[in-house]
Design an enzyme around this catalytic site. Structure first.
Site, PDB file in Angstrom:
ATOM      1  N   ASP A   2      28.758  37.248  39.284  1.00 53.44           N
ATOM      2  CA  ASP A   2      29.020  36.613  37.993  1.00 53.44           C
ATOM      3  C   ASP A   2      27.773  36.756  37.123  1.00 53.44           C
ATOM      4  O   ASP A   2      26.649  36.774  37.641  1.00 53.44           O
ATOM      5  CB  ASP A   2      29.375  35.133  38.177  1.00 53.44           C
ATOM      6  CG  ASP A   2      30.151  34.573  37.001  1.00 53.44           C
ATOM      7  OD1 ASP A   2      31.371  34.366  37.141  1.00 53.44           O
ATOM      8  OD2 ASP A   2      29.543  34.359  35.931  1.00 53.44           O
ATOM      9  N   ASP A  48      38.935  39.120  38.058  1.00 54.41           N
ATOM     10  CA  ASP A  48      39.510  37.960  37.363  1.00 54.41           C
ATOM     11  C   ASP A  48      38.599  37.574  36.201  1.00 54.41           C
ATOM     12  O   ASP A  48      37.952  36.518  36.221  1.00 54.41           O
ATOM     13  CB  ASP A  48      39.670  36.792  38.350  1.00 54.41           C
ATOM     14  CG  ASP A  48      40.375  35.606  37.725  1.00 54.41           C
ATOM     15  OD1 ASP A  48      41.095  35.794  36.728  1.00 54.41           O
ATOM     16  OD2 ASP A  48      40.204  34.480  38.234  1.00 54.41           O
ATOM     17  N   CYS A  56      43.970  36.769  31.774  1.00 54.70           N
ATOM     18  CA  CYS A  56      44.367  35.419  31.367  1.00 54.70           C
ATOM     19  C   CYS A  56      44.443  35.313  29.851  1.00 54.70           C
ATOM     20  O   CYS A  56      44.490  34.208  29.303  1.00 54.70           O
ATOM     21  CB  CYS A  56      43.401  34.382  31.926  1.00 54.70           C
ATOM     22  SG  CYS A  56      41.703  34.549  31.304  1.00 54.70           S
TER      23      CYS A  56
END
Length: 393
Positions: A250, A297, A337
């Protein structure tokens, strides 16, 4: 009774189909004295009642709460919350001893446009996406603890990043009811820390719960790469599934810290896991390891339609990099998303990546948000999470 907003001729057609949004261009006349966040009655051009909702400044001018001429008060919220809880009982997400983490209210999906409530053990995190719901926050919180009984003892309000930026209200996050330093919750028997104060969304991505469980089934003896790991959810599910190695990546140092804490909570002193603070594209570009299973994701690449073209290019580029790093026989979990990205948009971007990579690819699963994030059949925009699981030769 509430002041009124009159619609232009023909602009009530979407409301007759029970769509819960009224756009600013549909409005003919607004009564004097209406302020942002006020409850208003919507009238057709002929003066007939059609709906009640919250007024706001912006493209979406009214978020409809009822197509009956009712008052938006404690009784109204109590009834809606009772219905939301009943549905979660019916689908098995409430009162599950192995899972005290679920979404109780999903905006339009629960006929409460502008409101999200996530439950983490005895604490509910409430989030407003409209000034109307912000103004109702104390009423909602009080009715919530009544409806939930012993399930919920604390209500944390977290709306500093979700309220319209034009509304200068100076909102601060904090407990409305109760207080708790216990930020540990359980999902499918695994524990994790929830960052209510500074974390994304309400502190955890509950919408990937069932998809993480599916990933666990594919993880045995795999070398796994979890990109955009945030709190490490996919990582510790992979570890429970028997993965040989799990790498979490990340760009946020805080996210990496939280991932390490969550892995340690479930698998103390386990040497299979390593976390890296790095840009996703840069990590994939320089990665020497070749992986058996990769999870992509990312955060929403497009929050508005004018960013759609660049977002689709981003999804193609990201999936191309992953396909270049995955072993033959590898499995790719890839998601979007972004609400403005349709299923077809996303699939085409991923298919383009497969063609550019020169890999043979098969679809194993098509994924979406779980049942506690319901989609109102009259509001298809609520179907925001798209995912594909691919087998890559």
């Amino acid at each position: 009774m509430y002041k009124t907003i009159t619609l232009k001729k023909g602009k009530d057609e979407s409301l007759k189909r029970f769509h819960p949004w009224v756009f600013s261009g549909a409005i003919k006349y607004i009564d004097e004295g209406i302020e942002e966040g006020d409850s208003v009655r919507l009238l057709t051009e002929n003066g007939d009642f059609i709906a009640v909702g919250h007024f706001q400044i912006g493209s979406i001018a009214v978020r409809v709460l009822s197509f009956n001429d009712v008052e938006i008060n404690s009784e109204f919220f109590r009834e809606r919350l009772e219905k939301a809880l009943f549905m979660r009982k019916c689908i098995g997400t409430a009162d599950n001893p192995k899972n005290n983490t679920y979404r109780l209210v999903h905006g339009e999906g629960d006929n409460l446009s502008g409101l999200v409530i996530d439950c983490y053990g005895e604490t509910a995190v409430m989030q407003a996406h409209s000034i109307g719901m912000h103004k109702c926050r104390d009423i909602v919180a009080n009715e919530l603890v009544k409806v939930m009984g012993e399930r919920i003892k604390n209500v944390f309000y977290k709306s500093d990043t979700t309220l319209p930026y034009k509304a200068a209200i100076g909102q601060e996050n904090g407990f409305i009811i109760g207080n708790s330093e216990n930020n540990t919750a359980m999902e499918n028997g695994l524990e994790f820390h929830v960052d209510w104060l500074k974390g994304q969304k309400t502190g955890f991505f509950i919408d990937q719960r069932e998809n993480r469980l599916l990933l666990e089934k594919y993880s045995k003896d795999k070398t796994v790469l979890n990109m955009f790991c945030y709190t490490g959810g996919f990582s510790f599910y992979a570890m429970r599934g028997g993965a040989k190695v799990v790498h979490s990546v990340d760009s946020s140092a805080k996210a990496v810290e939280l991932t390490n804490a969550n892995v340690e909570l479930n698998f103390p002193y386990d040497k299979r896991h390593a976390a890296y603070c790095d840009d996703a594209f840069k990590f994939l570009e320089k990665a020497n390891d070749v992986y058996d299973l990769i999870i992509l994701d990312p955060p929403a690449f497009a929050k508005h339609r004018n960013a759609l073209h660049n977002a689709l290019k981003g999804y193609t580029r990201l999936n191309l990099k992953a396909m270049q790093r995955i072993r033959p026989g590898g499995i790719l979990f890839t998601f979007s998303c972004s609400q403005v990205v349709t299923k077809d948009n996303f699939r085409n971007a991923v298919f383009t990546a497969a063609a550019l990579a020169g890999r043979k690819v098969r679809i194993l699963h098509q994924l979406h948000q779980p049942a506690d994030h319901p989609v109102n059949i009259y509001h298809p925009e609520g179907e925001y999470l798209k995912g594909i699981v691919l087998y890559i030769e």
